[in-house]
Motif scaffolding. Sequence first.
Motif, PDB file in Angstrom:
ATOM      1  N   PHE A   1      80.339 -18.078 126.862  1.00  0.00           N
ATOM      2  CA  PHE A   1      79.315 -17.868 127.518  1.00  0.00           C
ATOM      3  C   PHE A   1      78.499 -16.917 127.119  1.00  0.00           C
ATOM      4  CE2 PHE A   1      82.822 -19.136 130.356  1.00  0.00           C
ATOM      5  CZ  PHE A   1      82.645 -20.390 130.803  1.00  0.00           C
ATOM      6  N   ASP A   2      77.095 -17.415 127.387  1.00  0.00           N
ATOM      7  CA  ASP A   2      76.121 -16.331 127.054  1.00  0.00           C
ATOM      8  C   ASP A   2      75.814 -15.808 128.315  1.00  0.00           C
ATOM      9  OD1 ASP A   2      73.489 -15.117 126.856  1.00  0.00           O
ATOM     10  OD2 ASP A   2      72.615 -17.018 126.124  1.00  0.00           O
ATOM     11  N   ILE A   3      76.010 -14.389 128.540  1.00  0.00           N
ATOM     12  CA  ILE A   3      75.897 -13.722 129.563  1.00  0.00           C
ATOM     13  C   ILE A   3      74.466 -13.750 130.194  1.00  0.00           C
ATOM     14  CG2 ILE A   3      75.313 -11.270 128.751  1.00  0.00           C
ATOM     15  CD1 ILE A   3      77.304 -10.046 130.843  1.00  0.00           C
ATOM     16  N   GLY A   4      73.403 -13.869 129.715  1.00  0.00           N
ATOM     17  CA  GLY A   4      72.160 -14.002 129.956  1.00  0.00           C
ATOM     18  C   GLY A   4      71.969 -15.135 130.739  1.00  0.00           C
ATOM     19  N   LYS A   5      72.775 -16.339 130.762  1.00  0.00           N
ATOM     20  CA  LYS A   5      72.658 -17.616 131.469  1.00  0.00           C
ATOM     21  C   LYS A   5      73.731 -17.321 132.691  1.00  0.00           C
ATOM     22  CE  LYS A   5      71.119 -20.378 127.585  1.00  0.00           C
ATOM     23  NZ  LYS A   5      71.256 -21.487 126.625  1.00  0.00           N
ATOM     24  N   ILE A   6      74.581 -16.529 132.916  1.00  0.00           N
ATOM     25  CA  ILE A   6      75.046 -16.303 134.176  1.00  0.00           C
ATOM     26  C   ILE A   6      74.504 -16.205 135.472  1.00  0.00           C
ATOM     27  CG2 ILE A   6      77.147 -14.966 134.877  1.00  0.00           C
ATOM     28  CD1 ILE A   6      77.899 -16.557 132.375  1.00  0.00           C
TER      29      ILE A   6
END
Length: 222
Positions: free
Chosen positions: A133-138
Amino acid sequence: MQAFIFDFNGTLVMDSYMHETAWRQYVEKLCHREVTEEEFKLHVHGKTSPMILEHFLGKGKLTKEEITAYSEEKEVCYRRLCLENKERFHLTEGAQEFLDRAKADEIPMTIATAANLANMNFYFEYFSLEKWFDIGKIVYDDASLKGKPEPDIYLKAVEKLSAKAEECVVFEDAVSGVISADRAGIGRIIGIYADSSRELLEETGKTDICIRDFREGLSVFF
């Protein structure tokens, strides 16, 4: 279906014991009473900490500063319990293999959760979630979105994936989360009941299928 959106607690990670224990201890401290099983079902699971605190202490009775302070006190207790109960605190069976397959197939994925940023940072470090996962898209509880069962969290997740709601699959363990996904117009809703109740999820009438864990999910999607 073009994208996967995962709830986190009770879906990708089995942590209901620590979550419930932390709330039992904290409500006892604040209110000097026990939390009922009905309250866990209706007012705790899938809800944000501010929503939970307002249920127990009264809507509108806490300042934003008090909500922030109380929420973090409870989460500190929760994270301590996670580290003390590592045999219980683990990714759901089959989750790692499922996420590996989805990544290999280049399926866009994100997490949409009622957890706060401090907890998400804790999860990313503990489970090495950056592999998938991209933490910026969480999407997490940053106090800007209405909590589940309102659709806001899932609508934001769809936006972050640049997807269409009807083309997304949501994985959820809580009734409030299932209702949230349905209200957001999600195309397919999968109930996860390893740490939840299959009956309650099916009674919503909104789940397409219910699976115990991601070992079953592998056979459904891959």
